[in-house]
Each structure stands twice: as structure tokens, then as C-alpha cells.
Design an enzyme around this catalytic site. Structure first.
Site, mmCIF file in Angstrom:
data_model
loop_
_atom_site.group_PDB
_atom_site.id
_atom_site.type_symbol
_atom_site.label_atom_id
_atom_site.label_comp_id
_atom_site.label_asym_id
_atom_site.label_seq_id
_atom_site.Cartn_x
_atom_site.Cartn_y
_atom_site.Cartn_z
ATOM 1 N N GLU A 45 46.344 29.702 46.601
ATOM 2 C CA GLU A 45 47.231 28.594 46.971
ATOM 3 C C GLU A 45 48.412 28.429 46.020
ATOM 4 O O GLU A 45 48.675 27.341 45.512
ATOM 5 C CB GLU A 45 46.424 27.270 46.997
ATOM 6 C CG GLU A 45 45.320 27.274 48.014
ATOM 7 C CD GLU A 45 44.593 25.933 48.071
ATOM 8 O OE1 GLU A 45 44.654 25.291 49.122
ATOM 9 O OE2 GLU A 45 43.960 25.540 47.052
HETATM 10 C C1 ACM Z 1 40.264 27.535 47.045
HETATM 11 O O1 ACM Z 1 39.479 26.814 47.684
HETATM 12 N N1 ACM Z 1 41.544 27.224 46.966
HETATM 13 C C2 ACM Z 1 39.813 28.729 46.392
#
Ligand code: ACM
Length: 631
Positions: free
Chosen positions: A287
Site C-alpha cells: 500500500e
Molecule cells: C496489508 O494488509 N496492507 C498487508
């Protein structure tokens, strides 16, 4: 639980009594000795007797333990964990290649002990057991909420009890940096609320893990999820800052274009690699918010002058010097599936969280990987739903060649702690994680849900003996909310509600999510899965399937519905008395008075982030009886 790979049950039993003795032959070392001592004290407690025989004194012991050779100095991900346990009416023999198998076999032995009226016994049985997957992990996010060492330790005891072998610690995130760095002390001093592990504490829990056959894999999430680094060291970030550990403060990601970033990471990883002996080092990589890169003109010039197409290429670029640093410090790089990029060598390990396909894709491309998609225990799913997720079973994984399949190492349950504190973490992890442990240890064909829930129920109360608080913690929280000793009415409600699922709770937050807020409401106290609601649902099904002829089921249903209806009146004074409980009132009243489908619909809506789990079975009853009347 987990179900062994082969079990041959005989007839008769081996009595467990005061004269119980152990002898250890073959390989011995202090760690194995401590494991045997732990077993003896667990056994004493379980069987309620003082067992005084010290190991190796007895020539014809009740339990003979034999390990062929030592374990590796640093536990490897592919070490032999198999064991054989043969129990006859006169004695038991536990043998394994190395102490890891002995630890697992001792856990199996403890689970086999049952009361027999005038004492305890283990059934005559031959078990040959080995794990299906080498990597059976639990991730604990200590960034969002700090989880103290004693809580980690009791959770490791739980992991060992169900034969899990990797504790993955998510040690830094936007909300906190949780490791003492002597080289860069502003990381933990400014990047946390003062809650972090000292290096001494890390050595201590790593040793505790090793004693139980558990590897500890550290994760420092970069280049995203990394605000806590920037509070003390804003020069690492892609935007000027300043940064604070506060919910609505500015955020950013690391700057991959500056040499200094890598010099810093080299020194930092060099320091931290000493603390965590495991071969693997997790760099997160998930992310990554590209906005700070887009907004920084220097970074844009860098991207264009290096012929990169965009932020994904920049992240892949970042991972290359990072990989060199890790290799220099003798670590294997692991990351979330976003790090998958053809520029990275096949030695890295990919942890799949966004979907099961990325695991199969990685394996096909030559990368090793593990599955966490489907094992996110923060999503409050019931155990059966996690249990149904198999690293090998989706279409893409099933279509892999045998050599590609071998690259799928296993999986990890993930305990993200946005809504979890040290007070309620046990009830989020246990007992559901035991179902995931079974999926990763036992043969693929082990799938019967009735058997799983029966064994999960048993394992659940056994886990509390180890000091876990997944059942008892709830009562403490209910008492505090109610401010009174009599919480019987509140317990009746708490028993049949569950926290809302998936990411509903965070999406219900108005304004920025404040991770500092206390988590002390009913939604924080109740378990993720209501056993009484599941049993009620089963009862209703049984009744309907019997064509309304099952009188016993009818009586039980009536008793429960009446108790719930009458509970509401008792509960009201408790709920109105407490500020912390007032928002729960609609969950109780509307539900028990629901006699029409419209009311049921309303009872099904979440209130105070809680779901009333008996609403659906009640609706089934009403609909079924309505259609019966019409016939
Ligand atoms: C995650 O849940 N961003 C690894």
C-alpha cells in the site's frame, strides 16, 4: 487439533497417575530438557497431581522420548518437524529426528489426556505426524497498538500448543515504531508513545520462541506505512514534514531517490539483523501511497531521468539496493505481494494478502510465497470461513505444476491491531487461529466442520490453561462496563452478538480514525464468533429439517427465545446505568421483541458496531412457519 496426518486408534488406555515417569534417550540439550520440564508441569496441572519423577531416572518410564539429533542452531524454515507417538497400555514412546518433533509430539500427548473418573488416561494409539506446510505463522501488528512482552509470550504458548512455528512481528507502522534502536534512538523515542521493545526484551522473547520451536520474523514496513520513522528522521521522507504520531497529522512515504536513505537503512538493518537471528527479514512494501512521490518535483525528475514508467517502477527500484543491504546482512527478503516485480531475483518471498491469485502467480514465476489472504483474523470472520481457505485449493494454485506447488510454503494468520489492544488481543486470535493452524498442518482432506468445531471448542478451554484470556477477558471487560457485580443479563446479550465484519467498523468512523481512543465498548469485549448463536442456528435447522416434528429441538428453541425475551427487561437497568453501554440498548430491545420480519430486518442491522447473530435463525423460523401455515 491440529489433526495428525495419520492416527491409528487401538483399544484400551494408558493410565496417567502419580507414578508417571519420563526418560530421554538419544540427543539431549538444555532446550530439550526445558521442553520436557514444561511438559511435566503442564501435565501436573492438567492431571492435578504432583509428578515428582525427574527425567532419565526411570529404566522403564511411562513415556520414553528419543530425538535422533540436534535442531539447527537457527531454526530453518524447512527443518524436519515430524514425530511418532506410540501409546500402549503399559507405556508410550515419542520419537523424532530432532527436538522440534518432540515438542510437537508432547503437545499431542497433552491433548490426548482425558479424565476417566478415578484418574486420567491416554488412549492406546499410534500417531505418525508431520506438517503439510513448513510455514505456519501468526502475524501480530504491534505498531497500531503495542503488545507487551508477556502477552506475546502467552500467545507463543498458544501457538506451540497448536504447532504453529512462525511469529511474524509487524514492528513499525504509521502509528508507532516499536523497537529500540541504539544507532537511531529517535526512531523509538520520537516514533512511539514510549511503548517499544528494548533490545534486551527482544532477545528475551526470541529465546522464548526458540524454546518452543517458533521462529520470529521481524517486519519493518517501508517505503509506505512509515510515518513513525519520519517523526525523528524527516529527511527519510518524500515530503518536508514535520511529522507527529497523531491521527490527523501529515503522512508520507520514504524517499527512494536519495543515497542517504540507503545509508540509513544499511546501518539500521545491520543493527536489527543482530537481534533477530531468523534468516528472513520482512520489508513490508504494501500500500505505497504514490501521492508524496507525485508531489515532489525532484522525485519526478528522478523517475523520468531513469526511464521509469511510474511509482511502481520506483518502488521496484527502491527494493534493489534494499535487497543488496539485506543480503549483505545475511537476510532473505520478504514482502507483501506489491513487491512482486520481474527485476527482483527468485530468492525473495512474497506474502499474498490481496488475493489468492498473486500466490499462484508468484509460484509460477519462480518465487516462494505464503498465503495470508483469507487468514485476516481482524476481519472478525467465523472459524469455518478461515478453515475453508486452503493455500493450494483455488483454481490458480491447483493448476500449478508439482515443482511450482512446492514454492507455496504455507500461510500466516494476520492480527492487525487497529481495533485490538493487549486487553482483547487473545480473544481476536483464539480460538479461531487454531482452525487456521489445522489448515496449515493437517492433510488437505481434513475438512469436516462438525469435527473442527467440536475440537476447536475443546482446544479453546485448554488454551486458557496456558494463561491466554480469550474467554475470561470478556467478563472482566463486561464488569467494568456495567459497573456492577451482576452481569448475567449483559452476558446473555454479549453471548449472541458479534462485532461487525470486514472493514465496516473503520468505515463507520466519522473524521480521522483516532488510534489512541480506548477500546472498551461491548464490541471490543465480545468474541468474533458467537457459539450460542451458531448452536441456535443449528437447532433451528434441525427443527425445520425434521418437518417440525423434533419436539426436543422445539422445546430448546422455545426456552432460548423466552430467556432472551425476558432478559431484555433485566438488561435495561444495566444498560441505562452505564455510559459505555447506552448505545447498545437497541441491540437488545428490538431484537427480542422482533416478531415480524420488518422488525427482524431492523434487528439485523448493526448497532454500536454489533451484529445480533440470532436474527437470521429467528427469521428462518418465522419464514418456515409462515410457509407451513400457507400449505
Ligand atoms: C496489508 O494488509 N496492507 C498487508
Amino acid at each position: 487439533m491440529p489433526m495428525p496426518s495419520t492416527v491409528q486408534l487401538g483399544t484400551g488406555q494408558l493410565a496417567i497417575n502419580q507414578s508417571f515417569s519420563i526418560a530421554v534417550t538419544g540427543f539431549q540439550d538444555p532446550r530439550l530438557k526445558r521442553g520436557v520440564q514444561r511438559f511435566m508441569s503442564d501435565l501436573s496441572r492438567q492431571a492435578g497431581m504432583l509428578l515428582t519423577q525427574s527425567p532419565a531416572q526411570s529404566s522403564s518410564p511411562t513415556l520414553l522420548i528419543h530425538a535422533d539429533h540436534a535442531s539447527e542452531e537457527v531454526q530453518r524454515s524447512d527443518e524436519d518437524e515430524s514425530y511418532e507417538l506410540a501409546v500402549s497400555e503399559s507405556n508410550a514412546k515419542l520419537s523424532a529426528a530432532n527436538p522440534l518433533g518432540i515438542f510437537h509430539g508432547l503437545q499431542t500427548f497433552l491433548q490426548l489426556i482425558a479424565p476417566i473418573g478415578d484418574g486420567f488416561a491416554v488412549p492406546v494409539v499410534t500417531i505418525k505426524d508431520q506438517p503439510r506446510f513448513v510455514w505456519r505463522g501468526l502475524l501480530i501488528d504491534v505498531g497500531r497498538h503495542f503488545i507487551p512482552v508477556d502477552v506475546l509470550k502467552r500467545n507463543m504458548d498458544g501457538m506451540a500448543a497448536v504447532k504453529m512455528n512462525v511469529l511474524h512481528l509487524h514492528l513499525s507502522d504509521n502509528e508507532g515504531f516499536r523497537v529500540q534502536s541504539k544507532r537511531f534512538p529517535k526512531l523509538h523515542e520520537m516514533g512511539s508513545d514510549g511503548l517499544y521493545y528494548t533490545q534486551q526484551e527482544i532477545r528475551e522473547f526470541v529465546a522464548y520462541a526458540r524454546d518452543r520451536g517458533i521462529r520470529v520474523v521481524p517486519e519493518f514496513d517501508i517505503p509506505g506505512h512509515s510515518r513513525s520513522w519520519f517523526v525523528g528522521y524527516p529527511e527519510l521522507s518524500s515530503s518536508p514534514g514535520p511529522y507527529k504520531i497523531e491521527p490527523d497529522g501529515p503522512n508520507s512515504v520514504m524517499d527512494p531517490t536519495r543515497e542517504e536513505t540507503y545509508k540509513f537503512l544499511d546501518k539500521f538493518i545491520g543493527e536489527i539483523a543482530q537481534l533477530f537471528p531468523d534468516a528472513y527479514f520482512h520489508i513490508g512494501g504494501d500500500e505505497v501511497d504514490g501521492q508524496p512521490w507525485d508531489a515532489n518535483p525532484q522525485i519526478q525528475v528522478f523517475i523520468h531521468s531513469h526511464g521509469m514508467k511510474g511509482n511502481q517502477d520506483l518502488q521496484a527500484y527502491f527494493n534493489q539496493p534494499l535487497l543488496k543491504i539485506l543480503t549483505k546482512h545475511h537476510k532473505i527478503m520478504m514482502g507483501w505481494d506489491e513487491i512482486l516485480h520481474p527485476d527482483l531475483p527468485k530468492t525473495i518471498v512474497v506474502q499474498s494478502w490481496r488475493g489468492q491469485e498473486s500466490l499462484a502467480t508468484a509460484a509460477r514465476l519462480g518465487y516462494s510465497g505464503l498465503l495470508s489472504f483469507g487468514y485476516y483474523i481482524d476481519l472478525m470472520w467465523p472459524a469455518w470461513r478461515h478453515y475453508a481457505v486452503d493455500p493450494m485449493a483455488d483454481d490458480a494454485a491447483a493448476a500449478l505444476r508439482a515443482d511450482e506447488k512446492r514454492r507455496i510454503l504455507g500461510g500466516e494468520a494476520c492480527m492487525w491491531t487497529e481495533w485490538v489492544t493487549s486487553e482483547n488481543i487473545d480473544s481476536r486470535v483464539w480460538p479461531r487461529t487454531a482452525a487456521i493452524a489445522e489448515r496449515l498442518w493437517s492433510p488437505q482432506e481434513v475438512q469436516d466442520l462438525g469435527s473442527m468445531y467440536a475440537r476447536l471448542g475443546e482446544v479453546s478451554w485448554r488454551l486458557e490453561w496456558l494463561g491466554l484470556t480469550h474467554r475470561s477477558g470478556e467478563f472482566q471487560m463486561l464488569h467494568r462496563m456495567a459497573g456492577t457485580d451482576d452481569i448475567s443479563a449483559l452476558r446473555t446479550l454479549a453471548d449472541v452478538v458479534e462485532p461487525v465484519k470486514d472493514y465496516t467498523r473503520i468505515s463507520n468512523v466519522k473524521g480521522p480514525w483516532d488510534f489512541r481512543a480506548p477500546l472498551n465498548r461491548l464490541v471490543d469485549a465480545v468474541g468474533p464468533e458467537s457459539d450460542p448463536a451458531r448452536r441456535f442456528g443449528d437447532l433451528v435447522e434441525r427443527y425445520i429439517q425434521s418437518g417440525y416434528k423434533d419436539r426436543a429441538a422445539a422445546r430448546e428453541i422455545r426456552t432460548l427465545l423466552t430467556a432472551w425475551r425476558d432478559n431484555d427487561a433485566k438488561l435495561h437497568s444495566v444498560l441505562e446505568h452505564s455510559f459505555l453501554l447506552r448505545d447498545v440498548i437497541p441491540s437488545s430491545s428490538e431484537a427480542w421483541r422482533a416478531q415480524q420480519l420488518a422488525r427482524i430486518e431492523s434487528a439485523r442491522e448493526a448497532k454500536a458496531d454489533l451484529l445480533l447473530m440470532v436474527a437470521t435463525p429467528v427469521e428462518r423460523l418465522i419464514e418456515a412457519s409462515a410457509s407451513q401455515t400457507h400449505n
